[in-house]
Design an enzyme around this catalytic site. Structure first.
Site, PDB file in Angstrom:
ATOM      1  N   ARG A   1       0.867  -1.189   0.000  1.00 19.81           N
ATOM      2  CA  ARG A   1       0.000   0.000   0.000  1.00 19.81           C
ATOM      3  C   ARG A   1       0.901   1.235   0.000  1.00 19.81           C
ATOM      4  O   ARG A   1       1.860   1.314   0.760  1.00 19.81           O
ATOM      5  CB  ARG A   1      -0.971  -0.005   1.185  1.00 19.81           C
ATOM      6  CG  ARG A   1      -0.340   0.007   2.553  1.00 19.81           C
ATOM      7  CD  ARG A   1      -1.347   0.228   3.663  1.00 19.81           C
ATOM      8  NE  ARG A   1      -0.934  -0.380   4.904  1.00 19.81           N
ATOM      9  CZ  ARG A   1       0.036   0.049   5.689  1.00 19.81           C
ATOM     10  NH1 ARG A   1       0.737   1.126   5.379  1.00 19.81           N
ATOM     11  NH2 ARG A   1       0.332  -0.579   6.804  1.00 19.81           N
TER      12      ARG A   1
ATOM     13  N   TYR B   1       7.344   3.721   9.828  1.00 18.73           N
ATOM     14  CA  TYR B   1       8.023   2.449  10.097  1.00 18.73           C
ATOM     15  C   TYR B   1       8.573   1.866   8.795  1.00 18.73           C
ATOM     16  O   TYR B   1       9.165   0.796   8.782  1.00 18.73           O
ATOM     17  CB  TYR B   1       7.040   1.461  10.768  1.00 18.73           C
ATOM     18  CG  TYR B   1       5.666   1.502  10.133  1.00 18.73           C
ATOM     19  CD1 TYR B   1       5.372   0.755   8.996  1.00 18.73           C
ATOM     20  CD2 TYR B   1       4.688   2.374  10.614  1.00 18.73           C
ATOM     21  CE1 TYR B   1       4.141   0.836   8.382  1.00 18.73           C
ATOM     22  CE2 TYR B   1       3.444   2.458  10.004  1.00 18.73           C
ATOM     23  CZ  TYR B   1       3.179   1.692   8.894  1.00 18.73           C
ATOM     24  OH  TYR B   1       1.955   1.797   8.264  1.00 18.73           O
TER      25      TYR B   1
ATOM     26  N   HIS C   1      -1.289   3.177   6.966  1.00 18.87           N
ATOM     27  CA  HIS C   1      -2.358   2.216   7.255  1.00 18.87           C
ATOM     28  C   HIS C   1      -3.738   2.886   7.193  1.00 18.87           C
ATOM     29  O   HIS C   1      -4.678   2.337   6.638  1.00 18.87           O
ATOM     30  CB  HIS C   1      -2.120   1.623   8.647  1.00 18.87           C
ATOM     31  CG  HIS C   1      -3.256   0.829   9.163  1.00 18.87           C
ATOM     32  ND1 HIS C   1      -3.668  -0.337   8.570  1.00 18.87           N
ATOM     33  CD2 HIS C   1      -4.106   1.040  10.212  1.00 18.87           C
ATOM     34  CE1 HIS C   1      -4.708  -0.823   9.236  1.00 18.87           C
ATOM     35  NE2 HIS C   1      -4.996  -0.002  10.227  1.00 18.87           N
TER      36      HIS C   1
HETATM   37  C1  LIG Z   1      -9.675  -8.542  15.473  1.00 18.00           C
HETATM   38  C2  LIG Z   1      -9.081  -7.170  15.250  1.00 18.00           C
HETATM   39  N1  LIG Z   1      -7.908  -6.852  15.850  1.00 18.00           N
HETATM   40  C3  LIG Z   1      -7.346  -5.623  15.635  1.00 18.00           C
HETATM   41  C4  LIG Z   1      -7.976  -4.715  14.838  1.00 18.00           C
HETATM   42  C5  LIG Z   1      -7.305  -3.347  14.559  1.00 18.00           C
HETATM   43  N2  LIG Z   1      -6.765  -3.375  13.199  1.00 18.00           N
HETATM   44  C6  LIG Z   1      -7.441  -2.847  12.176  1.00 18.00           C
HETATM   45  S1  LIG Z   1      -6.659  -3.073  10.718  1.00 18.00           S
HETATM   46  C7  LIG Z   1      -5.375  -3.855  11.450  1.00 18.00           C
HETATM   47  C8  LIG Z   1      -4.219  -4.376  10.644  1.00 18.00           C
HETATM   48  C9  LIG Z   1      -4.658  -5.432   9.687  1.00 18.00           C
HETATM   49  O1  LIG Z   1      -3.599  -5.814   8.874  1.00 18.00           O
HETATM   50  P1  LIG Z   1      -3.816  -6.732   7.617  1.00 18.00           P
HETATM   51  O2  LIG Z   1      -4.755  -7.838   7.929  1.00 18.00           O
HETATM   52  O3  LIG Z   1      -2.467  -7.119   7.108  1.00 18.00           O
HETATM   53  O4  LIG Z   1      -4.553  -5.790   6.570  1.00 18.00           O
HETATM   54  P2  LIG Z   1      -4.018  -4.448   5.896  1.00 18.00           P
HETATM   55  O5  LIG Z   1      -4.337  -3.351   6.874  1.00 18.00           O
HETATM   56  O6  LIG Z   1      -2.578  -4.605   5.648  1.00 18.00           O
HETATM   57  O7  LIG Z   1      -4.824  -4.307   4.641  1.00 18.00           O
HETATM   58  C10 LIG Z   1      -5.573  -3.937  12.815  1.00 18.00           C
HETATM   59  C11 LIG Z   1      -4.622  -4.574  13.752  1.00 18.00           C
HETATM   60  C12 LIG Z   1      -9.207  -5.081  14.239  1.00 18.00           C
HETATM   61  N3  LIG Z   1      -9.869  -4.273  13.440  1.00 18.00           N
HETATM   62  N4  LIG Z   1      -9.714  -6.321  14.440  1.00 18.00           N
END
Ligand SMILES: Cc1ncc(C[n+]2csc(CCOP(=O)(O)OP(=O)(O)O)c2C)c(N)n1
Length: 451
Positions: A371, A383, A375
């Site tokens: 991306r 980072y 985030h």
């Molecule tokens: C169960 C849960 N834990 C934590 C969060 C907070 N959170 C939202 S997005 C995210 C990161 C997700 O990373 P990834 O699955 O790699 O997706 P990306 O953001 O890279 O598209 C986190 C930790 C959440 N929404 N749901």
């Protein structure tokens, strides 16, 4: 013309930010997208971009001041010497912060963060041979246009957010268009996708009308979820997309359940289940994929590995090298694909989809991508070392595909510009439609919601 720049709503638990320093001085020429100032919120420090071009004429809030979101912080004008019509209201600043607005700000050169983190560079992929899933010239152009729409939609949303016109938060997917569009281009009517907190490109690629998506972001009743889902929950099951689920990993059991329904009803449809690398470490990943595997369900599990779950690098939370290695644990095929090569994604998805339609069960596809943004709206992505971001931008999926179509003779530069103008117009119309739409009425509070 005068343009008032406001403090964007980038805090997580508060609606204010402290100005650390101005990166531009009064009188300087500004191009839309230039970093204007650096701010500190409750969670991070980040640069704020200008959402208009012009000349910086007045700085309304001094370094050190804490300013409420959407308060004016600077004035730009189109021309360097233009008269500024009226004095702007003073910014809403916290009582304990110094109140005198700075007239001229001395600007220190930007500091590059120390490069202590090893860059996660794009891997080399050998191009798979073209096969029976060869795309026609028209299909390729449709794919290109869709990727462009995804990219320009995200750009438009980003600036609307900075301007304070969009409520809520956004997680953007610029850089990941090839995975969304490659996967969805291999689907047919009746197929369904599940999505995540980063769903805009998935929805566009699945064919949801841009107007209804924009209206949903504006929380309007004409949105695809009648303004009650917002960015992280948009979708439309009638068009083949479950409303997205922001709980990481939450879409995996849902996709498995929908695949069971397809199998039970004897349909030849499949589910494409999008999730991130972070979700591959959530319990539902194991339970959902194992169940899909033992019952040979028609589902393709699509991991968009963009190298980070929020700010956590994938190798810090995974002992195996690749997410697709985990397919072996469930006895299903796992394939690692260049997620920035839209045709490679399309071919892999088509193959996995045919397998699923034929009753042979799921595949775990790992699409390696990146991306370009942080985030979420409030993440400057510090980072990641600049070298890493630059290396991935060299592999921008949209640019790669445009070059490829030009080299293959399917597209000319002038046609690409014309398509871009059309998309720009479509987005103008979508924003006008969304802003002119009504808010959901009080009487609709309890409709369309389950809890
Ligand atoms: C169960 C849960 N834990 C934590 C969060 C907070 N959170 C939202 S997005 C995210 C990161 C997700 O990373 P990834 O699955 O790699 O997706 P990306 O953001 O890279 O598209 C986190 C930790 C959440 N929404 N749901």
């Amino acid at each position: 013309m005068k343009h008032t720049i406001v403090m964007p709503d980038v805090g997580q638990t508060t609606s204010e930010a402290k100005i650390l320093r101005w990166l531009k001085s009064p009188g300087e020429k500004i191009t839309k997208g230039d970093h204007l100032l650096e701010v500190e919120t409750d969670k991070v420090t980040m640069e704020v971009e200008s959402y208009v071009s012009g000349y910086l004429r007045q700085v309304l809030a001094a370094e050190g001041e804490t300013i409420s979101a959407l308060s004016p912080i600077a004035i730009l004008t189109d021309a360097a010497e233009e008269e500024i019509p009226e004095a702007p209201p003073p910014p809403a600043s916290r009582a304990d912060a110094p109140r005198a607005p700075a007239k001229t700000i001395a600007v220190a050169p930007p500091v590059t963060p120390p490069s202590r983190i090893a860059p996660r560079l794009p891997a080399e992929f050998v191009e798979a041979p073209a096969n029976e899933v060869e795309l026609s010239g028209n299909q390729k152009l449709a794919i290109f246009r869709c990727m462009l729409l995804c990219r320009m939609f995200e750009e438009r949303v980003y600036y609307l957010f900075l301007e304070g016109r969009l409520p809520g938060t956004v997680h953007q997917s610029a850089g990941q268009e090839a995975s969304a569009v490659g996967v969805c281009s291999a689907l047919v009517e009746g197929d369904v996708i599940t999505s995540t907190h980063r769903p805009h490109s998935h929805a566009i690629a699945r064919g949801l009308p841009v107007k209804s998506l924009m209206a949903e972001l504006f929380a309007k009743s004409t949105g695809c979820c009648h303004g009650k889902g917002g960015s992280m929950h948009l979708g439309d099951l009638a068009l083949g997309m479950f409303p997205a689920i922001a709980i990481v990993g939450g879409g995996i059991p849902l996709a498995t359940g929908q695949a069971l329904a397809f199998q039970y009803l004897g349909k030849r449809n499949i589910v494409a289940c999008f999730f991130g690398d972070g979700a591959a470490n959530i319990g539902t990943f194991h339970e959902g994929i194992n169940m899909g595997a033992i019952w040979n369900l028609p589902v393709v599990y699509v991991c968009e590995n963009n190298k980070y779950g929020a700010s956590t690098a994938v190798e810090k939370v995974m002992r195996v090298e690749h997410v697709s290695d985990r397919a072996a644990a469930y006895g299903i095929p796992g394939e690692r694909v260049d997620g920035n090569d839209v045709e490679a994604v399309y071919r892999a998805m088509w193959k996995a989809g045919e397998r699923a339609r034929a009753g042979a069960g799921p595949t775990l596809l790992e699409l390696e991508t990146y991306r370009f943004s942080g985030h979420s709206r409030s993440d400057p992505g510090r980072y990641r070392v600049p070298e890493e971001v630059a290396a991935w931008k060299q592999r921008d999926p949209l640019e790669l595909y445009q070059k490829r179509l030009i080299a293959e003779g399917h597209l000319q530069d002038s046609e690409a510009s014309a398509i871009k103008a059309q998309v720009e117009h479509e987005l103008d119309e979508a924003v006008q439609y969304a802003e002119a739409s009504s808010d959901p009425g009080k009487e609709e509070c309890l409709t369309d919601v389950f809890a």
